[in-house]
Design a protein around this motif. Structure first.
Motif, PDB file in Angstrom:
ATOM      1  N   TYR A 194       0.827  -1.201   0.000  1.00 15.04           N
ATOM      2  CA  TYR A 194       0.000   0.000   0.000  1.00 15.04           C
ATOM      3  C   TYR A 194       0.870   1.264   0.000  1.00 15.04           C
ATOM      4  O   TYR A 194       0.548   2.244  -0.678  1.00 15.04           O
ATOM      5  N   ARG A 195       1.961   1.215   0.717  1.00 14.30           N
ATOM      6  CA  ARG A 195       2.881   2.364   0.726  1.00 14.30           C
ATOM      7  C   ARG A 195       3.528   2.579  -0.636  1.00 14.30           C
ATOM      8  O   ARG A 195       3.780   3.719  -1.045  1.00 14.30           O
ATOM      9  N   ARG A 196       3.831   1.472  -1.335  1.00 13.87           N
ATOM     10  CA  ARG A 196       4.544   1.572  -2.616  1.00 13.87           C
ATOM     11  C   ARG A 196       3.631   1.863  -3.799  1.00 13.87           C
ATOM     12  O   ARG A 196       4.110   2.042  -4.914  1.00 13.87           O
TER      13      ARG A 196
ATOM     14  N   GLU B 139       3.200  -1.213  10.301  1.00 11.90           N
ATOM     15  CA  GLU B 139       3.318   0.211  10.607  1.00 11.90           C
ATOM     16  C   GLU B 139       4.316   0.484  11.719  1.00 11.90           C
ATOM     17  O   GLU B 139       4.501   1.632  12.143  1.00 11.90           O
TER      18      GLU B 139
END
Length: 401
Positions: free
Chosen positions: A89-91, A222
């Motif tokens: 999701y971050r990438r 996280e």
């Protein structure tokens, strides 16, 4: 051996330095536990008309129930799934919608493939080879059995953005309301007011029950789960697990047992969450040690291969067992394969069959892995046909047709 060594070295050299080997190792372990559990704890009886029917050695050997504690690793799978989803999701380079669409398509293609293929096989097996309808219903039930997991995993994956927000705000405690929700439902359905509670209430446990470990994984990704938290999960989960078994009468088996009125997994009970908490704590604490072990190319290569074939293993492992059992049923009872699983001899014979099932899965997987890749050459008509076949198979497997 030389070719295997070369393969291991090639995989090692192509692995990015930032790859989290421990998480991949945990996922591979949880994946392999699924076929191992189904193959070991699932048997067949043979009726007078030559049809095979599902049976379980747990009905006779209650002492085998603790084996299900180690083979039931869906808590680990959801944990690492949540962790990996955070990293992905971050990438993401596009929108959240596009990210979700890509991940859900990777889950849906193999499911559509296996159900469409089986829908085409059913009439061929019955009219072409005379396979009894009851055998086909048994087979259909087994094929569709692990696919519920994909449906649940699809839903929790779609909730990833909300899980990330909860993790950033509450940390590891974001999973606590999910645990509490399952505890309340279990109290209502098993407590002093159980007779007045409708049976459908148990369905309320499905989402929070499986989202619990996924949320823990998101919080872990996280950076909000410390070793102190991990120890609390391990010890607290173990204590709760023991209390539920010894004081509150929960069934010992983590899978359904024929004839038992209660089951822990469908839908998940509080015992499943206690096990998931203990497994999650242990996994987080062992992460560095596992990662160190997997720096060895000979150990890392199988992990990569298993992960690359994840959906193929999940969707087709029951087909591999059926590929041995259905032809064998024509010869009558075959020890460890077709025949009542009610003796120690059956258990030993089933262990001997396990490598055969694994070999058949590898053979089937050579052709089935294509369903995991994008269906670039499949036109709209073929996709619609696959969807219709899959829907028909699902209706047959669920007894709706």
């Amino acid at each position: 051996m030389t070719s295997l060594t070369k393969l291991a070295r090639r995989i090692e050299s192509s692995t990015p330095a930032h790859r989290d080997r421990a998480v991949d190792g945990l996922r591979a372990l949880a994946l392999l536990a699924v076929p191992t559990g189904h193959w070991l704890l699932g048997g067949f009886t043979l009726s007078s008309d030559g049809a095979i029917h599902n049976a379980s050695p747990l009905g006779t050997f209650a002492a085998l129930a603790p084996a299900s504690w180690f083979l039931q690793m869906l808590g680990i799978f959801f944990l690492v799934g949540g962790y990996a989803s955070v990293l992905s999701y971050r990438r993401r380079k596009g929108s959240t919608r596009a990210w979700l669409g890509g991940r859900l398509a990777r889950l849906g293609r193999p499911v559509l493939g296996v159900t469409a293929v089986w829908a085409a096989l059913l009439p061929l097996l019955h009219f072409g080879f005379g396979v009894p309808v009851d055998t086909l219903r048994t087979a259909s039930t087994l094929v569709i059995q692990p696919l519920w997991f994909v449906g649940v995993y699809t839903v929790v994956t779609a909730l990833t953005p909300y899980c990330v927000r909860a993790a950033r705000r509450l940390g590891v405690w974001a999973a606590a309301p999910l645990l509490g929700s399952v505890a309340v439902v279990d109290f209502l359905r098993y407590g002093p007011y159980a007779d007045a509670v409708p049976s459908w209430l148990s369905l309320l446990n499905i989402l929070p029950g499986w989202l619990f470990a996924y949320q823990l994984g998101v919080s872990w990704g996280e950076g909000r789960v410390t070793r102190r938290h991990a120890w609390a999960l391990l010890l607290g989960g173990t204590a709760l697990f023991a209390a539920l078994l010894l004081q509150f009468g929960y069934p010992a088996s983590m899978v359904g047992v024929p004839g038992e009125a209660r089951t822990n997994s469908h839908p998940p009970s509080l015992l499943v969450l206690a096990l998931a908490a203990a497994q999650s704590g242990a996994a987080i604490l062992l992460r560095d040690r596992i990662g160190g072990l997997l720096k060895r190319p000979a150990l890392w290569a199988p992990v990569v291969i298993v992960n690359l074939s994840a959906m193929t293993i999940l969707c087709w492992h029951q087909t591999a067992m059926l590929a041995a059992a259905i032809p064998a049923s024509y010869a009558g009872e075959v020890p460890g394969l077709v025949g009542a699983p009610d003796s120690a001899g059956w258990i030993l014979a089933r262990l001997a069959w396990m490598p055969v099932f694994a070999g058949l899965l590898v053979l089937v997987g050579r052709y089935a892995r294509g369903f995991e890749s994008p269906w670039a050459k499949a036109g709209r008509t073929r996709r619609v046909l696959a969807g219709v076949l899959a829907a028909g198979f699902g209706a047959f497997a669920l007894g709706l047709a």
